[in-house]
Design an enzyme around this catalytic site. Structure first.
Site, mmCIF file in Angstrom:
data_model
loop_
_atom_site.group_PDB
_atom_site.id
_atom_site.type_symbol
_atom_site.label_atom_id
_atom_site.label_comp_id
_atom_site.label_asym_id
_atom_site.label_seq_id
_atom_site.Cartn_x
_atom_site.Cartn_y
_atom_site.Cartn_z
ATOM 1 N N GLY A 92 0.812 -1.218 0.000
ATOM 2 C CA GLY A 92 0.000 0.000 0.000
ATOM 3 C C GLY A 92 0.844 1.264 0.000
ATOM 4 O O GLY A 92 2.074 1.223 0.066
ATOM 5 N N THR A 111 -13.167 -12.800 -5.263
ATOM 6 C CA THR A 111 -12.646 -12.644 -6.629
ATOM 7 C C THR A 111 -13.265 -13.644 -7.602
ATOM 8 O O THR A 111 -13.678 -14.747 -7.197
ATOM 9 C CB THR A 111 -11.106 -12.843 -6.617
ATOM 10 O OG1 THR A 111 -10.642 -13.032 -7.953
ATOM 11 C CG2 THR A 111 -10.683 -14.060 -5.822
ATOM 12 N N TYR A 147 -4.135 -18.680 -4.850
ATOM 13 C CA TYR A 147 -4.776 -17.397 -4.545
ATOM 14 C C TYR A 147 -6.300 -17.563 -4.496
ATOM 15 O O TYR A 147 -6.959 -17.177 -3.525
ATOM 16 C CB TYR A 147 -4.372 -16.354 -5.598
ATOM 17 C CG TYR A 147 -5.226 -15.113 -5.602
ATOM 18 C CD1 TYR A 147 -5.204 -14.224 -4.517
ATOM 19 C CD2 TYR A 147 -6.080 -14.823 -6.674
ATOM 20 C CE1 TYR A 147 -6.000 -13.081 -4.520
ATOM 21 C CE2 TYR A 147 -6.866 -13.687 -6.680
ATOM 22 C CZ TYR A 147 -6.828 -12.824 -5.601
ATOM 23 O OH TYR A 147 -7.628 -11.703 -5.596
ATOM 24 N N ASP A 151 -4.902 -19.314 -18.294
ATOM 25 C CA ASP A 151 -5.671 -18.136 -18.717
ATOM 26 C C ASP A 151 -6.930 -18.589 -19.447
ATOM 27 O O ASP A 151 -6.863 -19.012 -20.603
ATOM 28 C CB ASP A 151 -4.850 -17.288 -19.712
ATOM 29 C CG ASP A 151 -4.122 -16.143 -19.046
ATOM 30 O OD1 ASP A 151 -4.408 -15.859 -17.869
ATOM 31 O OD2 ASP A 151 -3.273 -15.523 -19.721
HETATM 32 N N1 NAD Z 1 -7.287 -5.669 -8.279
HETATM 33 C C1 NAD Z 1 -8.154 -6.560 -8.749
HETATM 34 O O1 NAD Z 1 -8.456 -6.604 -9.960
HETATM 35 C C2 NAD Z 1 -8.818 -7.542 -7.805
HETATM 36 C C3 NAD Z 1 -9.738 -8.458 -8.331
HETATM 37 C C4 NAD Z 1 -10.364 -9.347 -7.460
HETATM 38 C C5 NAD Z 1 -10.098 -9.302 -6.100
HETATM 39 N N2 NAD Z 1 -9.178 -8.425 -5.617
HETATM 40 C C6 NAD Z 1 -8.914 -8.394 -4.176
HETATM 41 O O2 NAD Z 1 -9.156 -7.075 -3.712
HETATM 42 C C7 NAD Z 1 -8.284 -6.760 -2.630
HETATM 43 C C8 NAD Z 1 -7.555 -5.468 -2.936
HETATM 44 O O3 NAD Z 1 -6.849 -5.589 -4.161
HETATM 45 P P1 NAD Z 1 -5.895 -4.411 -4.657
HETATM 46 O O4 NAD Z 1 -5.731 -4.557 -6.118
HETATM 47 O O5 NAD Z 1 -6.373 -3.133 -4.083
HETATM 48 O O6 NAD Z 1 -4.526 -4.856 -3.951
HETATM 49 P P2 NAD Z 1 -3.408 -3.962 -3.247
HETATM 50 O O7 NAD Z 1 -2.194 -4.801 -3.144
HETATM 51 O O8 NAD Z 1 -3.309 -2.635 -3.924
HETATM 52 O O9 NAD Z 1 -4.013 -3.733 -1.792
HETATM 53 C C9 NAD Z 1 -3.899 -4.684 -0.756
HETATM 54 C C10 NAD Z 1 -3.449 -3.937 0.484
HETATM 55 O O10 NAD Z 1 -3.389 -4.867 1.574
HETATM 56 C C11 NAD Z 1 -2.198 -4.607 2.307
HETATM 57 N N3 NAD Z 1 -1.851 -5.846 3.009
HETATM 58 C C12 NAD Z 1 -1.532 -7.047 2.456
HETATM 59 N N4 NAD Z 1 -1.286 -7.951 3.426
HETATM 60 C C13 NAD Z 1 -1.463 -7.312 4.614
HETATM 61 C C14 NAD Z 1 -1.358 -7.710 5.965
HETATM 62 N N5 NAD Z 1 -0.977 -8.945 6.314
HETATM 63 N N6 NAD Z 1 -1.610 -6.800 6.930
HETATM 64 C C15 NAD Z 1 -1.981 -5.539 6.608
HETATM 65 N N7 NAD Z 1 -2.095 -5.105 5.343
HETATM 66 C C16 NAD Z 1 -1.831 -5.979 4.354
HETATM 67 C C17 NAD Z 1 -1.182 -4.157 1.277
HETATM 68 O O11 NAD Z 1 -0.115 -3.400 1.835
HETATM 69 C C18 NAD Z 1 -2.052 -3.327 0.334
HETATM 70 O O12 NAD Z 1 -2.113 -1.970 0.720
HETATM 71 C C19 NAD Z 1 -7.367 -7.968 -2.457
HETATM 72 O O13 NAD Z 1 -7.900 -8.750 -1.416
HETATM 73 C C20 NAD Z 1 -7.481 -8.695 -3.780
HETATM 74 O O14 NAD Z 1 -7.290 -10.070 -3.620
HETATM 75 C C21 NAD Z 1 -8.534 -7.544 -6.445
#
Ligand code: NAD
Length: 325
Positions: free
Chosen positions: A38, A119, A143, A285
């Site tokens: 983050g 997801t 995942y 994929d």
């Molecule tokens: N981006 C996508 O297209 C997408 C699609 C489906 C699901 N998701 C899910 O949405 C969520 C957010 O995705 P994103 O793209 O914003 O990811 P991101 O990596 O930008 O955000 C995840 C945040 O969680 C924090 N984090 C991870 N592990 C941690 C821990 N143990 N303790 C505290 N903080 C922790 C990271 O520092 C980061 O800021 C995730 O759970 C991801 O699996 C994302």
């Protein structure tokens, strides 16, 4: 004074857009993030930031002692599909054990409401499209398995402890805030739209198109790109519905867009050519992944505002040109 909402992973991409939306609508947000991925700069003005790792059970207990949370929105996770295959332990530990730790702290403090980032990866290889929530769930990477396991944990905790939960199964999150204040900033970046825009800027090598012989109209993979601000709105609506609904909802546009269509739209938005390179298919994929989001419409009254890929890419491009982190 209204009770605050805890947002885990709120310094990340989708979490920060959601925190900003909730804060702008009057919610008091506390963001807990370990900043592994983050950005401190992404935390909206008006939200409180707490540097907390979900692995740290004592820190979580202290956090729930410090604030009287009304509910939790849980984004914190690792989300690199390929890495989850080569290093599954990292994913089971962070995503699954991290969530169990969070639930332990929540229940210990009597907090029983959670909205969770699930997801489309929980479905695995699609048996039909558009994918609805009743589609079988057979994830094909660790995942996706961690996210499905968490959905199942919630169902068991609902029966045993009265947990209220909504798992939002996002398809491909894309775009940036309309005012470009925040946007997508992953390192490494694996998502198509930012990679195309970086290739257009000349910052990265030509974009690789993995496979041009899929059973799709132009031979390239089709995905459903949902704007991050539409996701943010859905989280707010889900928080409001936790009292009356528990379960899983797809968040998607219902529109499939191919890799070639994304590239063409990015070229139209930027007025520049995107250098491309054709590469073989990648293992795992699926040809087509797009969803029916009728259930979210019905239950939450949610409707994505961004349904034109060009408009989504335009917000990403505005961010990409003026990015602050
Ligand atoms: N981006 C996508 O297209 C997408 C699609 C489906 C699901 N998701 C899910 O949405 C969520 C957010 O995705 P994103 O793209 O914003 O990811 P991101 O990596 O930008 O955000 C995840 C945040 O969680 C924090 N984090 C991870 N592990 C941690 C821990 N143990 N303790 C505290 N903080 C922790 C990271 O520092 C980061 O800021 C995730 O759970 C991801 O699996 C994302």
């Amino acid at each position: 004074m209204a009770q605050p909402i805890l947002i885990t992973g709120g310094a990340g991409y989708i979490g920060s857009h959601t925190a900003r939306h909730l804060t702008a609508n009057g919610a008091k947000c506390v963001i807990a993030d370990n900043l592994v991925y983050g950005h401190r700069e992404a935390v909206p003005i008006g939200a409180v930031f707490e540097l907390v790792d979900l692995a740290d059970r004592a820190a979580l207990k202290a956090l729930f002692g410090k604030y009287n949370f009304a509910a939790v929105v849980h984004f914190a996770a690792f989300a690199y599909v390929g890495e989850s295959v080569t290093d599954p332990q990292k994913y089971y530990a962070n995503n699954l054990i991290g969530t169990l730790n969070l639930l332990e702290a929540m229940l210990g403090a009597g907090v029983k409401k959670i909205v969770f980032s699930s997801t489309c990866a929980t479905y695995g290889e699609p048996q039909y499209t558009p994918i609805d929530e009743a589609h079988p769930q057979h994830p094909i990477n660790p995942y996706g398995v961690t996210k499905l396991a968490i959905e199942r944990v919630f169902a068991d905790y609902e029966k045993a402890y009265g947990l209220r939960h909504i798992s939002l199964r996002y398809f491909n999150a894309a775009g940036a805030a309309a005012d470009s204040a925040i946007g997508e900033s992953h390192t490494p970046e694996t998502h198509l739209i930012p990679l195309v825009l970086k290739a257009i800027k000349g910052e990265t090598p030509p974009i690789k198109i993995f496979g041009t012989d899929y059973d799709t109209p132009d031979g390239t993979c089709v995905r459903d790109y949902i704007h991050v601000e539409d996701l943010a709105v859905a989280h707010q609506l889900a928080l409001e519905k936790l009292g009356s609904f528990c379960g899983c909802l797809n968040l998607a546009t219902g529109v499939g867009t191919s890799v070639r269509e994304v590239i063409a739209a990015a070229e139209a938005v930027t007025g520049k050519r995107c250098p491309v390179e054709i590469a073989p298919r990648r293992a795992g994929d699926p040809a087509k992944l797009y969803a029916a989001a009728d259930k979210a419409r019905e239950i939450l009254g949610w409707q994505p505002r961004y349904t034109e890929i060009k408009e989504t890419i335009r917000t990403a491009w505005n961010w990409e040109q003026n990015r602050k982190f």
